[in-house]
Design an enzyme around this catalytic site. Structure first.
Site, PDB file in Angstrom:
ATOM      1  N   GLU A  13      -2.257   8.288   8.689  1.00  0.00           N
ATOM      2  CA  GLU A  13      -0.856   8.208   8.532  1.00  0.00           C
ATOM      3  C   GLU A  13      -0.064   8.603   9.824  1.00  0.00           C
ATOM      4  OE1 GLU A  13       1.384   6.877   6.224  1.00  0.00           O
ATOM      5  OE2 GLU A  13      -0.351   5.740   5.458  1.00  0.00           O
TER       6      GLU A  13
ATOM      7  N   ASP B 158       0.902  -1.211   0.090  1.00  0.00           N
ATOM      8  CA  ASP B 158       0.009   0.076   0.029  1.00  0.00           C
ATOM      9  C   ASP B 158       0.702   1.151   0.100  1.00  0.00           C
ATOM     10  OD1 ASP B 158      -2.306   1.687   0.298  1.00  0.00           O
ATOM     11  OD2 ASP B 158      -1.890   1.935   2.519  1.00  0.00           O
ATOM     12  N   SER B 159       0.300   2.274  -0.129  1.00  0.00           N
ATOM     13  CA  SER B 159       0.899   3.569  -0.127  1.00  0.00           C
ATOM     14  C   SER B 159       1.286   4.003   1.179  1.00  0.00           C
ATOM     15  CB  SER B 159       0.230   4.929  -0.604  1.00  0.00           C
ATOM     16  OG  SER B 159      -0.961   4.928   0.176  1.00  0.00           O
TER      17      SER B 159
ATOM     18  N   TYR C 237      -0.918   8.774  -2.255  1.00  0.00           N
ATOM     19  CA  TYR C 237      -0.915   8.810  -3.671  1.00  0.00           C
ATOM     20  C   TYR C 237      -1.994   9.316  -4.280  1.00  0.00           C
ATOM     21  CZ  TYR C 237       2.331   4.514  -3.721  1.00  0.00           C
ATOM     22  OH  TYR C 237       3.454   3.523  -3.361  1.00  0.00           O
ATOM     23  N   GLY C 238      -3.219   9.465  -3.610  1.00  0.00           N
ATOM     24  CA  GLY C 238      -4.483   9.920  -4.249  1.00  0.00           C
ATOM     25  C   GLY C 238      -4.581  11.166  -4.998  1.00  0.00           C
TER      26      GLY C 238
ATOM     27  N   CYS D  40      -4.135  -1.356  -2.076  1.00  0.00           N
ATOM     28  CA  CYS D  40      -4.591   0.102  -2.219  1.00  0.00           C
ATOM     29  C   CYS D  40      -5.448   0.023  -3.553  1.00  0.00           C
ATOM     30  CB  CYS D  40      -3.060   0.577  -2.460  1.00  0.00           C
ATOM     31  SG  CYS D  40      -3.126   2.321  -2.900  1.00  0.00           S
ATOM     32  N   ASN D  41      -6.748   0.704  -3.206  1.00  0.00           N
ATOM     33  CA  ASN D  41      -7.469   0.991  -4.668  1.00  0.00           C
ATOM     34  C   ASN D  41      -6.523   1.802  -5.786  1.00  0.00           C
ATOM     35  OD1 ASN D  41      -9.226   0.799  -1.918  1.00  0.00           O
ATOM     36  ND2 ASN D  41     -10.512   0.185  -3.673  1.00  0.00           N
ATOM     37  N   THR D  42      -6.183   3.113  -5.072  1.00  0.00           N
ATOM     38  CA  THR D  42      -5.288   3.927  -5.701  1.00  0.00           C
ATOM     39  C   THR D  42      -4.197   3.299  -6.918  1.00  0.00           C
ATOM     40  OG1 THR D  42      -5.858   5.706  -4.184  1.00  0.00           O
ATOM     41  CG2 THR D  42      -4.244   6.355  -6.052  1.00  0.00           C
TER      42      THR D  42
ATOM     43  N   CYS E 170     -11.256   3.180  -0.120  1.00  0.00           N
ATOM     44  CA  CYS E 170      -9.800   3.462  -0.143  1.00  0.00           C
ATOM     45  C   CYS E 170      -9.436   2.799   1.538  1.00  0.00           C
ATOM     46  CB  CYS E 170      -9.595   4.876   0.126  1.00  0.00           C
ATOM     47  SG  CYS E 170      -7.830   5.297   1.000  1.00  0.00           S
ATOM     48  N   THR E 171      -8.130   1.990   1.417  1.00  0.00           N
ATOM     49  CA  THR E 171      -7.837   1.000   2.330  1.00  0.00           C
ATOM     50  C   THR E 171      -7.449   1.795   3.706  1.00  0.00           C
ATOM     51  OG1 THR E 171      -5.654   0.731   1.521  1.00  0.00           O
ATOM     52  CG2 THR E 171      -7.292  -0.805   0.847  1.00  0.00           C
ATOM     53  N   HIS E 172      -7.191   3.132   3.460  1.00  0.00           N
ATOM     54  CA  HIS E 172      -7.028   3.870   4.820  1.00  0.00           C
ATOM     55  C   HIS E 172      -8.521   4.118   5.656  1.00  0.00           C
ATOM     56  CE1 HIS E 172      -3.008   4.885   3.121  1.00  0.00           C
ATOM     57  NE2 HIS E 172      -2.854   5.626   4.297  1.00  0.00           N
TER      58      HIS E 172
END
Ligand code: DGL
Length: 263
Positions: free
Chosen positions: A152, A10-11, A42-43, A73-75, A184-186
């Site tokens: 984050e 993931d980012s 990344y978004g 990570c979807n992005t 979004c995984t966050h």
């Protein structure tokens, strides 16, 4: 049988919400988690940039000997999964997409909201794949502004986080939406706060973590690469950022497992 680890990328911290589902469903599988950290978020970045980061990440995971990669990570999935599959043809690569299909199928009001990064919502993949299931359903697209940064910085329990979530979720409450898809995984890290804003309303929050873990399980069987049942799974954490970031990743992961960080 194959006891090599599965790589999860993931980012940053977000993919840990997928990592948790993998740990739960596949306790014998060793996992190597790579949270970029250096280039997060990344978004708002271009497809080319994200593709470059994803390449570097998968290259690193392959060097660690992984048998499969989960792009948690979807992005990065929308930007790069096709190119990654083209480059690593012999290795299963699982991508992540917003759970638009189950949300649309289950919607009574015929109106759902999808929360994701700007890049994901504007991507061709979202338009073509996810929206395929949305016939007759109104899809309200919303960027979770500030959400990734909050997660984050480990700020999920702060007043600032509460306010950011309220600002994004409250306007949805008057729009007759009965499903909120976390694309979004966050975002699952903010689920408790999202629930607070939704309060008593009959709105379901859906993410893709569990479905992805089931897909991984299916692929392990199909390719006959599942770990032995008695394999003692090992979990490792890597990052392109500094050692402190890597340690924070590890710590967050251990807190998730004992439910100290709610998802
Ligand atoms: N976790 C990410 C996703 O699923 C990316 C967030 C970001 O870096 O902007 O989309």
């Amino acid at each position: 049988m194959n006891n090599a680890p599965i790589g999860v990328y993931d980012s940053g911290f977000g993919g840990l919400s997928v990592w948790r589902e993998l740990r739960r469903l596949l306790p014998s599988e060793s996992l190597v988690y790579l949270g970029d950290g250096k280039n997060c978020p990344y978004g708002g970045r271009s497809r080319e940039e994200i593709e470059g980061f994803a390449y570097a990440a998968v290259e690193r995971l392959v060097a660690e000997g992984v048998k499969m990669v989960v792009v948690g990570c979807n992005t990065a999935t929308t930007a790069a999964v096709a190119a990654l599959r083209e480059r690593w043809k012999d290795m299963p690569i699982v991508g992540l997409e917003p759970a638009v299909k189950p949300a649309c199928l289950g919607s009574r009001t015929r109106r759902i909201a999808v929360l994701a990064t700007r890049h994901s919502l504007e991507s061709d993949m979202f338009l073509s794949t996810a929206m395929r299931y949305a016939e007759g359903v109104d899809v309200v697209k919303v960027v979770g502004k500030g959400f990734v940064e909050i997660v984050e910085r480990d700020m999920e329990t702060t007043a600032e986080a509460k306010e950011a979530v309220r600002r994004v979720i409250e306007p949805l409450l008057d729009r007759d939406v009965d499903k909120i898809v976390l694309g979004c995984t966050h975002y699952p890290f903010l689920r408790p706060l999202i629930r607070e804003v939704i309060a008593e309303r009959d709105i379901e929050i859906i993410d893709s973590g569990e479905a992805v873990a089931r897909r991984v399980q299916w692929l392990l069987e199909r390719y006959d690469i599942a770990a032995a049942e008695d394999n003692v799974a090992e979990c490792r954490f890597l990052s392109f950022a500094d050692e402190e970031y890597r340690r924070r990743l590890e710590l967050k992961a251990s807190k998730i497992l004992v439910n100290d960080v709610a998802l």
